[in-house]
Design a protein around this motif. Structure first.
Motif, mmCIF file in Angstrom:
data_model
loop_
_atom_site.group_PDB
_atom_site.id
_atom_site.type_symbol
_atom_site.label_atom_id
_atom_site.label_comp_id
_atom_site.label_asym_id
_atom_site.label_seq_id
_atom_site.Cartn_x
_atom_site.Cartn_y
_atom_site.Cartn_z
ATOM 1 N N ALA A 166 -6.339 3.133 -6.816
ATOM 2 C CA ALA A 166 -4.933 2.886 -6.511
ATOM 3 C C ALA A 166 -4.155 2.726 -7.808
ATOM 4 O O ALA A 166 -4.610 2.024 -8.728
ATOM 5 C CB ALA A 166 -4.781 1.635 -5.656
ATOM 6 N N ARG A 167 -3.023 3.377 -7.848
ATOM 7 C CA ARG A 167 -2.143 3.256 -9.006
ATOM 8 C C ARG A 167 -0.900 2.503 -8.574
ATOM 9 O O ARG A 167 -0.241 2.888 -7.608
ATOM 10 C CB ARG A 167 -1.753 4.640 -9.520
ATOM 11 N N GLY A 168 -0.591 1.414 -9.307
ATOM 12 C CA GLY A 168 0.538 0.565 -8.957
ATOM 13 C C GLY A 168 1.868 1.182 -9.330
ATOM 14 O O GLY A 168 2.735 0.511 -9.878
ATOM 15 N N SER A 169 2.005 2.447 -9.007
ATOM 16 C CA SER A 169 3.217 3.199 -9.310
ATOM 17 C C SER A 169 3.219 4.386 -8.369
ATOM 18 O O SER A 169 2.159 4.913 -8.024
ATOM 19 C CB SER A 169 3.210 3.683 -10.756
ATOM 20 N N TYR A 170 4.399 4.811 -7.978
ATOM 21 C CA TYR A 170 4.470 5.973 -7.100
ATOM 22 C C TYR A 170 4.474 7.282 -7.896
ATOM 23 O O TYR A 170 4.580 8.355 -7.324
ATOM 24 C CB TYR A 170 5.724 5.884 -6.220
ATOM 25 N N GLU B 256 -14.381 12.227 -12.723
ATOM 26 C CA GLU B 256 -13.378 13.275 -12.686
ATOM 27 C C GLU B 256 -12.466 13.161 -11.474
ATOM 28 O O GLU B 256 -12.863 12.654 -10.411
ATOM 29 C CB GLU B 256 -14.050 14.663 -12.673
ATOM 30 N N PHE B 257 -11.266 13.657 -11.654
ATOM 31 C CA PHE B 257 -10.262 13.676 -10.593
ATOM 32 C C PHE B 257 -10.682 14.615 -9.475
ATOM 33 O O PHE B 257 -11.185 15.726 -9.734
ATOM 34 C CB PHE B 257 -8.936 14.141 -11.191
ATOM 35 N N VAL B 258 -10.457 14.175 -8.240
ATOM 36 C CA VAL B 258 -10.725 15.022 -7.074
ATOM 37 C C VAL B 258 -9.420 15.326 -6.340
ATOM 38 O O VAL B 258 -9.100 16.485 -6.083
ATOM 39 C CB VAL B 258 -11.720 14.346 -6.110
ATOM 40 N N ALA B 259 -8.662 14.271 -6.002
ATOM 41 C CA ALA B 259 -7.435 14.457 -5.227
ATOM 42 C C ALA B 259 -6.581 13.204 -5.336
ATOM 43 O O ALA B 259 -7.105 12.118 -5.620
ATOM 44 C CB ALA B 259 -7.747 14.748 -3.770
ATOM 45 N N ALA B 260 -5.293 13.350 -5.106
ATOM 46 C CA ALA B 260 -4.399 12.196 -5.101
ATOM 47 C C ALA B 260 -3.243 12.455 -4.155
ATOM 48 O O ALA B 260 -2.933 13.611 -3.828
ATOM 49 C CB ALA B 260 -3.896 11.879 -6.508
ATOM 50 N N ILE B 261 -2.604 11.353 -3.747
ATOM 51 C CA ILE B 261 -1.510 11.453 -2.781
ATOM 52 C C ILE B 261 -0.481 10.376 -3.050
ATOM 53 O O ILE B 261 -0.814 9.206 -3.280
ATOM 54 C CB ILE B 261 -2.075 11.354 -1.338
ATOM 55 N N ASN B 262 0.787 10.784 -3.105
ATOM 56 C CA ASN B 262 1.894 9.856 -2.951
ATOM 57 C C ASN B 262 2.821 10.495 -1.942
ATOM 58 O O ASN B 262 2.517 10.489 -0.758
ATOM 59 C CB ASN B 262 2.534 9.470 -4.285
ATOM 60 N N PHE C 210 0.823 -1.216 0.000
ATOM 61 C CA PHE C 210 0.000 0.000 0.000
ATOM 62 C C PHE C 210 0.850 1.255 0.000
ATOM 63 O O PHE C 210 0.551 2.216 -0.713
ATOM 64 C CB PHE C 210 -0.925 -0.020 1.218
ATOM 65 N N SER C 211 1.904 1.295 0.768
ATOM 66 C CA SER C 211 2.697 2.520 0.897
ATOM 67 C C SER C 211 3.355 2.922 -0.414
ATOM 68 O O SER C 211 3.773 4.068 -0.570
ATOM 69 C CB SER C 211 3.741 2.355 1.991
ATOM 70 N N ARG C 212 3.444 1.995 -1.349
ATOM 71 C CA ARG C 212 4.107 2.286 -2.626
ATOM 72 C C ARG C 212 3.120 2.721 -3.711
ATOM 73 O O ARG C 212 3.527 3.011 -4.837
ATOM 74 C CB ARG C 212 4.865 1.060 -3.109
ATOM 75 N N ASN D 44 -3.312 0.951 6.057
ATOM 76 C CA ASN D 44 -3.684 0.727 4.646
ATOM 77 C C ASN D 44 -4.949 1.493 4.286
ATOM 78 O O ASN D 44 -5.854 0.956 3.616
ATOM 79 C CB ASN D 44 -3.901 -0.772 4.365
ATOM 80 N N THR D 45 -5.018 2.730 4.697
ATOM 81 C CA THR D 45 -6.231 3.510 4.515
ATOM 82 C C THR D 45 -5.901 4.897 3.986
ATOM 83 O O THR D 45 -4.911 5.514 4.413
ATOM 84 C CB THR D 45 -7.004 3.625 5.839
#
Length: 121
Positions: free
Chosen positions: A95-99, A46-52, A29-31, A74-75
């Motif tokens: 979830a995107r399997g990439s950072y 539509e996109f709202v927000a994202a975080i890495n 999850f952290s990745r 994991n939240t």
């Protein structure tokens, strides 16, 4: 494989607040880059927000919504304040399997089932 389960949606009056949660399965999850998207009736998702390692927001929610994550749980969360009727939509966790950061829904690999947010005027 990652499974995502959203919760926290509901009916709220304009000006109110809600916090959405998205619980993820899996050990990496952290990745993942995690995102929130929304889809109103008759409109595109539509996109709202994202975080890495950073966060970013759609212009329509900047200053009102905050995305955060707890890797130990994991939240990922979406805290929403000053809600408006135009925020009414089904909200999806992704979830995107990439950072690598992305604003585009096609870059995300896993999706939750969605949670309805309805803001009354």
């Amino acid at each position: 494989q990652v499974q995502l389960v959203e919760s926290g949606g509901g009916l709220v009056q304009a000006g109110g607040s809600l916090r959405l949660s998205c619980a993820a399965s899996g050990r990496a999850f952290s990745r993942y880059t995690m995102g929130w998207f929304r889809q109103a009736p008759g409109k595109e998702r539509e996109f709202v927000a994202a975080i890495n390692w950073r966060t970013d927001y759609a212009d329509s929610v900047k200053g009102r919504f905050t995305i955060s994550r707890d890797n130990a749980k994991n939240t990922v969360y979406l805290q929403m304040h000053s809600l408006k009727p135009e925020d009414t939509a089904v909200y999806y966790c992704a979830a995107r399997g990439s950072y690598n950061f992305s604003y585009y829904r096609h870059d995300y690999d896993y999706w939750g089932q969605g949670t309805q947010v309805t803001v009354s005027s």
